[in-house]
Write an enzyme that holds these catalytic residues in place. Structure first.
Site, short mmCIF file in Angstrom:
data_model
loop_
_atom_site.label_atom_id
_atom_site.label_comp_id
_atom_site.label_asym_id
_atom_site.label_seq_id
_atom_site.Cartn_x
_atom_site.Cartn_y
_atom_site.Cartn_z
N THR A 125 0.64 -1.12 0.13
CA THR A 125 0.21 0.19 -0.27
C THR A 125 0.79 1.05 -0.04
O THR A 125 2.07 1.64 0.56
CB THR A 125 -1.16 -0.05 1.69
OG1 THR A 125 -1.84 1.36 1.11
CG2 THR A 125 -0.18 -0.62 2.23
N ASP A 127 0.16 4.52 1.66
CA ASP A 127 -0.39 4.44 2.86
C ASP A 127 0.42 3.92 3.69
O ASP A 127 0.94 5.33 3.78
CB ASP A 127 -1.86 4.37 3.09
CG ASP A 127 -2.68 4.95 2.16
OD1 ASP A 127 -2.00 5.63 1.32
OD2 ASP A 127 -4.17 3.86 1.76
N GLU A 221 -5.50 13.55 2.18
CA GLU A 221 -6.78 14.00 1.77
C GLU A 221 -7.69 13.50 3.44
O GLU A 221 -9.06 13.94 2.91
CB GLU A 221 -6.98 12.37 1.39
CG GLU A 221 -7.14 11.18 1.22
CD GLU A 221 -7.50 10.35 0.40
OE1 GLU A 221 -7.65 10.63 -0.95
OE2 GLU A 221 -6.49 9.30 0.53
N ARG A 265 -3.93 28.24 -4.68
CA ARG A 265 -4.59 27.74 -4.83
C ARG A 265 -4.18 26.33 -4.82
O ARG A 265 -3.56 26.12 -4.46
CB ARG A 265 -3.26 27.26 -6.30
CG ARG A 265 -3.94 28.69 -7.28
CD ARG A 265 -5.26 29.15 -7.64
NE ARG A 265 -5.24 30.47 -8.56
CZ ARG A 265 -4.87 30.48 -9.88
NH1 ARG A 265 -4.52 29.55 -10.65
NH2 ARG A 265 -5.41 31.60 -10.52
O1 F6P Z 1 -5.00 2.42 0.07
C1 F6P Z 1 -4.52 3.41 -0.75
C2 F6P Z 1 -5.22 4.36 -1.94
O2 F6P Z 1 -4.60 5.39 -2.42
C3 F6P Z 1 -5.55 5.40 -0.77
O3 F6P Z 1 -4.65 5.83 -0.01
C4 F6P Z 1 -6.37 5.96 -1.13
O4 F6P Z 1 -7.84 6.83 -0.24
C5 F6P Z 1 -7.30 4.64 -1.68
O5 F6P Z 1 -6.11 4.02 -1.66
C6 F6P Z 1 -8.62 5.49 -3.09
O6 F6P Z 1 -9.32 4.61 -3.19
P1 F6P Z 1 -9.13 4.02 -4.61
O7 F6P Z 1 -8.91 4.54 -6.14
O8 F6P Z 1 -10.42 3.33 -5.02
O9 F6P Z 1 -10.41 5.69 -5.26
#
Ligand code: F6P
Length: 341
Positions: A125, A127, A221, A265
């Site tokens: 991941t 993340d 996010e 921005r």
């Molecule tokens: O878990 C990995 C990830 O890239 C997260 O950081 C993000 O919130 C999510 O997947 C986005 O998922 P998708 O591509 O399904 O919108």
């Protein structure tokens, strides 16, 4: 000859193909067969497979994405999903599975293991939020992509005397924001672990302009202001119950302009962070995970996940792998605060 199935599930990330290549190379040497499963758990429930040999994985080390495809299907939520998986594995003669994925995929792998299915997990991941491993592959690449974007934004921010806000991925964990922000010299880093005080953020911005520089804010996010957003809507969720995020940078843009009078921005990096070729670190980590995963499968060491511990690859119980979400500790965040403002 044992047959091992391999699948990639959840959000893709750079390095998935390196794992697949590692699995196939070692399997070939040890006389086991690898069956690729297309599109994650969805493909396993529907019997979508492809035979993998050395030829079919040539040239994929440097390729982003996954040659097998992925999906966010959750078989635990599908009526009879686990039974379907077990039946398809038996029909295809698959002795065990290597499931490459993040928190959600490894949670499914654990449920399968509890139901008696032979499975080994590999942590991926961008993340970097899995507690049982020092790093997941994909993270280093994502951080480098975000850092390069921040480097580029610095020069245009200075030219136009603007506040530039960079939104990076990270729902519950701010690792990408923290690392890329620190590496890119951001003036404020906002992470989901710590709700932010908007007035304080605006204070940092004003201070930065007083020093004749333009501020760069890196925001994950999943970050939110103290008290939350006034009109939060998390009604759209995926099969694992995750809300689709994205928008905090644009929200900040309006708030900052209103409160400071400075032009702001937003740049939302989005899926750019998950695309393209992996860094050397991720290629090596992913390859080593693949080699160790197939080794564990050949030894029948089921119910485990490969994990990086210092420089060694260990095997940890799947149950431990999904037990704790690794978030940015407050004391680490505090270290970066000296650069804020
Ligand atoms: O878990 C990995 C990830 O890239 C997260 O950081 C993000 O919130 C999510 O997947 C986005 O998922 P998708 O591509 O399904 O919108």
């Amino acid at each position: 000859m044992p047959v091992i199935g391999v699948l990639t599930a959840g959000g893709d990330c750079p390095g998935l193909n390196a794992v697949i290549r590692g699995v196939v190379a070692r399997a070939d040497e040890r006389d086991s067969e690898v069956l690729g499963i297309r599109n994650g758990w969805e493909g396993l429930m529907n019997g979508l497979t492809v035979s993998l040999d050395r030829d079919s994985v040539r040239g994929i080390l440097t390729r982003g994405g996954t040659i097998l495809g992925s999906s966010r299907t959750n078989p635990v939520k599908v009526d009879g999903g686990i039974e379907k998986i077990a039946a398809n594995m038996e029909r295809e003669g698959v002795d065990g599975l290597i499931a490459i994925g993040g928190e959600d995929t490894l949670g499914v792998a654990k449920s399968l293991h509890d139901a008696g299915v032979n499975v080994i997990g590999v942590p991926k991941t961008i993340d970097n939020d899995l507690g049982a491993t020092d790093y997941t592959f994909g993270f280093d690449t994502a951080v480098n992509i975000a850092m390069e974007a921040i480097d580029r934004l610095h020069t245009t921010a200075e030219s136009h005397h603007r506040v530039l806000i960079v939104e990076v991925m990270g729902r519950h964990a701010g690792w990408i924001a923290f690392h890329s922000g620190l590496a890119g010299g951001a003036n404020v880093i906002l992470i989901p672990e710590q709700d932010f005080d908007l007035d304080r953020v605006c204070g940092y911005i004003q201070k930065r302009f007083e020093d004749q520089y333009s501020p760069i804010i890196v925001v994950a996010e999943g970050a939110k202001p103290i008290g939350g957003f006034p009109d939060e809507d998390d009604s759209a969720t995926d099969a694992f119950g995750h809300a689709r995020l994205g928008g905090v940078a644009h929200w900040l843009e309006g708030q900052i302009e209103e409160k400071t009078g400075e032009e702001a921005r937003a740049t939302v990096l989005g899926h750019v962070q998950r695309g393209g070729t992996p860094t050397a670190f991720d290629r090596v980590l992913a390859t080593r995970f693949g080699l160790h995963a197939i080794e564990a499968a050949n030894e029948g060491n089921w119910g485990k996940m490969t994990a990086l511990r210092s420089t060694e690859i260990d095997l940890v119980d799947l149950a431990d792998a999904v037990a704790v979400l690794k978030t940015v500790p407050p004391e680490l965040y505090e270290e970066a605060e000296v650069f804020f403002g």
